[in-house]
Design a protein around this motif. Structure first.
Motif, mmCIF file in Angstrom:
data_model
loop_
_atom_site.group_PDB
_atom_site.id
_atom_site.type_symbol
_atom_site.label_atom_id
_atom_site.label_comp_id
_atom_site.label_asym_id
_atom_site.label_seq_id
_atom_site.Cartn_x
_atom_site.Cartn_y
_atom_site.Cartn_z
ATOM 1 N N ARG A 1 0.816 -1.213 0.000
ATOM 2 C CA ARG A 1 0.000 0.000 0.000
ATOM 3 C C ARG A 1 0.850 1.265 0.000
ATOM 4 O O ARG A 1 0.657 2.155 -0.820
ATOM 5 C CB ARG A 1 -0.925 -0.024 1.219
ATOM 6 N N ASP A 2 1.807 1.349 0.910
ATOM 7 C CA ASP A 2 2.565 2.583 1.098
ATOM 8 C C ASP A 2 3.749 2.719 0.150
ATOM 9 O O ASP A 2 3.969 3.782 -0.415
ATOM 10 C CB ASP A 2 3.060 2.690 2.539
ATOM 11 N N LYS A 3 4.497 1.656 -0.008
ATOM 12 C CA LYS A 3 5.734 1.752 -0.794
ATOM 13 C C LYS A 3 5.538 1.505 -2.276
ATOM 14 O O LYS A 3 6.385 1.892 -3.069
ATOM 15 C CB LYS A 3 6.782 0.801 -0.233
ATOM 16 N N LEU A 4 4.447 0.883 -2.644
ATOM 17 C CA LEU A 4 4.211 0.646 -4.067
ATOM 18 C C LEU A 4 3.040 1.481 -4.583
ATOM 19 O O LEU A 4 3.210 2.340 -5.436
ATOM 20 C CB LEU A 4 3.955 -0.840 -4.346
ATOM 21 N N ILE A 5 1.872 1.249 -4.047
ATOM 22 C CA ILE A 5 0.663 1.872 -4.592
ATOM 23 C C ILE A 5 0.672 3.385 -4.382
ATOM 24 O O ILE A 5 0.535 4.156 -5.335
ATOM 25 C CB ILE A 5 -0.594 1.205 -4.004
ATOM 26 N N CYS A 6 0.849 3.815 -3.148
ATOM 27 C CA CYS A 6 0.829 5.245 -2.858
ATOM 28 C C CYS A 6 1.972 5.966 -3.585
ATOM 29 O O CYS A 6 1.764 7.012 -4.206
ATOM 30 C CB CYS A 6 0.911 5.466 -1.354
ATOM 31 N N ARG A 7 3.158 5.408 -3.531
ATOM 32 C CA ARG A 7 4.303 6.029 -4.221
ATOM 33 C C ARG A 7 4.104 6.079 -5.726
ATOM 34 O O ARG A 7 4.521 7.028 -6.379
ATOM 35 C CB ARG A 7 5.591 5.288 -3.883
ATOM 36 N N THR A 8 3.479 5.049 -6.279
ATOM 37 C CA THR A 8 3.222 5.036 -7.722
ATOM 38 C C THR A 8 2.290 6.172 -8.104
ATOM 39 O O THR A 8 2.525 6.883 -9.085
ATOM 40 C CB THR A 8 2.643 3.683 -8.179
ATOM 41 N N PHE A 9 1.231 6.356 -7.318
ATOM 42 C CA PHE A 9 0.308 7.459 -7.598
ATOM 43 C C PHE A 9 1.004 8.814 -7.478
ATOM 44 O O PHE A 9 0.868 9.669 -8.340
ATOM 45 C CB PHE A 9 -0.912 7.412 -6.674
ATOM 46 N N VAL A 10 1.758 9.003 -6.412
ATOM 47 C CA VAL A 10 2.448 10.280 -6.206
ATOM 48 C C VAL A 10 3.453 10.526 -7.324
ATOM 49 O O VAL A 10 3.474 11.603 -7.935
ATOM 50 C CB VAL A 10 3.134 10.321 -4.819
ATOM 51 N N ARG A 11 4.280 9.550 -7.616
ATOM 52 C CA ARG A 11 5.295 9.669 -8.669
ATOM 53 C C ARG A 11 4.645 9.868 -10.032
ATOM 54 O O ARG A 11 5.070 10.704 -10.820
ATOM 55 C CB ARG A 11 6.170 8.420 -8.667
ATOM 56 N N GLY A 12 3.598 9.095 -10.307
ATOM 57 C CA GLY A 12 2.919 9.174 -11.599
ATOM 58 C C GLY A 12 2.294 10.528 -11.857
ATOM 59 O O GLY A 12 2.361 11.062 -12.964
ATOM 60 N N MET A 13 1.716 11.112 -10.823
ATOM 61 C CA MET A 13 1.120 12.442 -10.972
ATOM 62 C C MET A 13 2.214 13.509 -11.062
ATOM 63 O O MET A 13 2.161 14.385 -11.921
ATOM 64 C CB MET A 13 0.182 12.745 -9.801
ATOM 65 N N ALA A 14 3.216 13.428 -10.205
ATOM 66 C CA ALA A 14 4.275 14.440 -10.175
ATOM 67 C C ALA A 14 5.071 14.464 -11.478
ATOM 68 O O ALA A 14 5.431 15.531 -11.972
ATOM 69 C CB ALA A 14 5.207 14.186 -8.995
ATOM 70 N N LYS A 15 5.337 13.301 -12.025
ATOM 71 C CA LYS A 15 6.133 13.216 -13.251
ATOM 72 C C LYS A 15 5.266 13.127 -14.507
ATOM 73 O O LYS A 15 5.779 12.907 -15.596
ATOM 74 C CB LYS A 15 7.086 12.022 -13.167
ATOM 75 N N GLU A 16 3.947 13.263 -14.306
ATOM 76 C CA GLU A 16 2.977 13.235 -15.408
ATOM 77 C C GLU A 16 3.112 11.960 -16.252
ATOM 78 O O GLU A 16 3.102 11.986 -17.470
ATOM 79 C CB GLU A 16 3.099 14.493 -16.259
#
Length: 126
Positions: free
Chosen positions: A36-51
């Motif tokens: 949840r925290d290290k994969l899913i949440c980080r993926t969403f944050v990274r994906g949005m930040a880096k478009e």
């Protein structure tokens, strides 16, 4: 799917396909904190930040989260349901953040109706 997504985390230029987006949304409140925290949440944050998500993919996320009332998901229950609600709110807050950033490709992606639903559901949740 987790291994596939972990591999993508290693490479900054990777985009995501719809099956991966669906998996991420469906597992947004995963009971395993590592997933949840290290994969899913980080993926969403990274994906949005880096478009790394397309506009259509973010619209899909918005539609899924709002149409299925994920903010109020099993509002009378605790445990995993609480995780799903909380991480739905986190994802939507991320979307709202980039929706308000003028330099973002996601700028003004939310229509008034979607924003109002997020606002109302969040107030109901709190």
């Amino acid at each position: 799917m987790q291994e596939q997504l972990l591999e993508k985390m290693k490479f900054n230029s990777q985009n995501y396909n719809l099956d991966e987006i669906k998996w991420l949304i469906n597992n947004r409140g995963h009971p395993n904190s590592e997933s949840r925290d290290k994969l899913i949440c980080r993926t969403f944050v990274r994906g949005m930040a880096k478009e790394l998500f397309s506009i259509d993919q973010v619209r899909y996320m918005i539609d899924q989260l709002l149409e299925k009332d994920f903010i109020l998901f099993e509002i009378d229950k605790k445990g995993e349901a609480t995780l799903k609600r909380s991480f739905s709110l986190l994802l939507l807050s991320l979307i709202v953040t980039y929706d308000n950033e003028k330099g973002s490709i996601y700028y003004k992606l939310l229509d008034k109706e979607a924003f109002k639903k997020i606002e109302n559901d969040t107030l109901t949740y709190f």
